[in-house]
Design an enzyme around this catalytic site. Structure first.
Site, mmCIF file in Angstrom:
data_model
loop_
_atom_site.group_PDB
_atom_site.id
_atom_site.type_symbol
_atom_site.label_atom_id
_atom_site.label_comp_id
_atom_site.label_asym_id
_atom_site.label_seq_id
_atom_site.Cartn_x
_atom_site.Cartn_y
_atom_site.Cartn_z
ATOM 1 N N ARG A 1 -1.066 -0.516 -12.809
ATOM 2 C CA ARG A 1 -2.761 -1.129 -13.543
ATOM 3 C C ARG A 1 -3.128 0.487 -13.644
ATOM 4 O O ARG A 1 -4.288 0.669 -14.066
ATOM 5 C CB ARG A 1 -2.567 -2.057 -12.880
ATOM 6 C CG ARG A 1 -3.697 -1.826 -11.840
ATOM 7 C CD ARG A 1 -3.295 -3.285 -10.895
ATOM 8 N NE ARG A 1 -2.017 -3.428 -10.762
ATOM 9 C CZ ARG A 1 -1.948 -5.538 -10.430
ATOM 10 N NH1 ARG A 1 -2.995 -6.222 -10.081
ATOM 11 N NH2 ARG A 1 -1.463 -5.706 -10.263
ATOM 12 N N LYS B 1 8.469 -0.933 -0.461
ATOM 13 C CA LYS B 1 9.131 -2.022 -1.171
ATOM 14 C C LYS B 1 10.491 -2.483 0.078
ATOM 15 O O LYS B 1 11.184 -1.144 0.237
ATOM 16 C CB LYS B 1 9.416 -1.895 -2.838
ATOM 17 C CG LYS B 1 8.713 -2.154 -3.930
ATOM 18 C CD LYS B 1 9.530 -1.494 -4.912
ATOM 19 C CE LYS B 1 8.438 -1.879 -6.192
ATOM 20 N NZ LYS B 1 7.480 -2.538 -6.789
#
Length: 505
Positions: free
Chosen positions: A353, A279
């Site tokens: 996920r 990030k």
């Protein structure tokens, strides 16, 4: 934790630091709400005029302070805006009471005791005011000197609900429920706010073990060795880059009279750097909150146990830290999941996920009546719904609607979202069974479609993407503080209550 009592005492004679009253917004100015009769009488029935002179309108969230009238033992009256006055003699709704109580409790930070004389017509109102006050009084000061805020003040010490009935079973039950739910929700907030150097997967698992022992919940913790032996490739793949190993925690609350079984699955990334798909600066400072889903599931299971709900509830906390290193999963790697499916990892920052997929398959093995997963999953959901509303996806439209209704009932904004079949093709992989990324547009829906692949056949399932409301980076509002919010806890508890009552499924 702020103490809570039901009181039959009259406002003038009660020793407290403040009397809290409600003010509605009428067509011609502020209107004194029910519950404040004694205060209004002491002002010779002119309290509304006094408040208007001081600039009050009754707008939601408005705070007006004025000296208590002669003869009152409390020195201060705090008037809090309830918003529009109900029409045709209707009562103020529960959420208006929650918000008003939360705003008042926060405004009284540093006070030892406050008497709440808000509209209280029945036990449900008592529960709503209690919830709002206890959630609004929350403050995370564990890392501050003497456990106080920047001004040297601790949270409101005690809330006395005037007009309450201490011996009435319904009132007592409403307050006990509010205490159980808010204490566990505030514990979830504490976990979300805890710095990641003090809350890695092992530490989170230890907190869960301690709470489980206290409340008679069966707990099982799978460490790295057990995860490897079991073939949990998603959780292991995400945690591979961190010195802090991943964990899968299973919390099982059972009731002898239960006929239904719910499974809650929570994403628990205790810090998310993005992994190799790192990030950028400006996007990683609050990533301690990426375990908010697991915190919500943990809190909901403990609350269900404390309330003795007649439903079996299993909580699955998929815990890992997503870090870059020489051992980290790389974009292009293929992971073999617990279900046996293979996943091509195209972006290591789409890690939530992956851990959820393993936990969903593990939950499916027990054939529960329904599974609900909770996760701070996608920025796309924040773009779609903003910072205060979570998205709800499901493989059953009626179940999705029931969750949205339950969320609305407890005051948690949510919105039903679709699972468009045409978006599934974007996750086709030439190398593996499926990729962890698909089309960029509709990314929140793509993530939901990915998770659906790991739900057992015939099992009702819903996905709550709480990326927006899980962590409040702005100022506090209503009973919501800055920082971790505990989003979805109350919705999950309400789902468990509805299931126990036979009103859900």
């Amino acid at each position: 934790m702020t103490a809570l009592t039901l009181s039959t005492a009259a406002a003038p004679g009660l020793r407290a630091d403040a009397i809290v009253i409600g003010v509605g917004k009428g067509g011609k100015g502020p209107v004194v709400a029910p519950g404040a009769d004694a205060v209004d009488k002491a002002y010779d029935g002119r309290l509304a005029g006094v408040l208007e002179t001081l600039g009050a309108s009754g707008a939601e969230g408005e705070i007006t302070k004025l000296p208590a009238p002669a003869g009152f033992k409390a020195p201060l009256v705090l008037a809090v805006g309830l918003g529009a006055e109900p029409k045709d003699g209707d009562a103020y709704d529960a959420e208006a009471l929650r918000r008003a109580a939360g705003i008042a409790a926060r405004a009284l930070t540093g006070a030892k005791k406050a008497a709440f004389a808000l509209p209280l017509a029945d036990a449900a109102d008592a529960g709503a005011i209690a919830e709002g006050a206890l959630l609004g009084a929350y403050s995370f000061d564990a890392y501050k000197d003497n456990g106080k805020d920047a001004k040297g003040k601790g949270p409101l010490g005690e809330v006395a609900l005037l007009g309450g009935k201490p011996r009435d079973k319904e009132y007592k039950a409403a307050v006990e429920r509010a205490l159980a739910v808010t204490e566990e929700l505030n514990r979830a907030r504490d976990l979300i706010n805890t710095p990641p150097n003090d809350l890695d997967p092992e530490a989170f698992a230890a907190v869960a073990q301690t709470a489980a022992k206290e409340h008679g919940i069966k707990v099982e913790v799978l460490d790295e060795k057990a995860l490897e032996k079991g073939g949990y490739g998603g959780i292991l793949g995400v945690g591979a880059g961190s010195a802090a190993g991943p964990r899968l925690v299973k919390l099982s609350y059972t009731h002898t009279n239960a006929t239904k079984h719910l499974a809650f699955v929570g994403k628990g990334i205790t810090y998310d750097s993005g992994g190799i798909s790192l990030k950028p600066a400006g996007h990683n400072e609050t990533m301690k909150c990426d375990m908010s889903g697991a915190a919500a599931v943990f809190a909901a299971v403990v609350a269900a146990a404390r309330l003795g709900l007649e439903v079996n509830v299993t909580g699955w906390l998929a815990l890992a830290e997503n870090m870059p290193s020489g051992s980290a999963t790389r974009p292009g790697d293929v992971l073999r999941m617990y279900s046996g499916k293979t996943v091509e990892v195209l972006n290591t920052d789409a890690e939530g996920r992956l851990v959820l997929a393993d936990a969903l398959w593990a939950a499916s093995a027990e054939k529960p009546d329904a599974i609900v997963d909770v996760a701070t999953l996608t920025g796309a959901m924040v773009l779609a719904l903003g910072s205060r509303t979570f998205g709800v996806m499901a493989n059953d439209d009626a179940f999705r609607a029931a969750i949205v209704d339950a969320a609305e009932e407890v005051g948690e904004p949510s919105w039903p979202m679709p699972l468009p079949e045409h978006l599934r093709k974007g996750m086709d992989s030439p190398t593996a069974d499926i990729a962890n990324m698909g089309e960029r547009m509709g990314g929140g829906l793509v993530a939901g479609l990915f998770l659906r692949e790991f739900v057992g056949e015939g099992i009702t399932w819903a996905h709550l993407d709480i990326a927006g409301p899980a962590f409040n980076e702005g100022g506090p509002f209503g009973y919501t503080p800055k920082g971790g919010t505990g989003s979805a806890v109350r919705t999950l508890v309400r789902l468990a209550e509805l299931t126990a009552a036979g009103d859900l499924g």
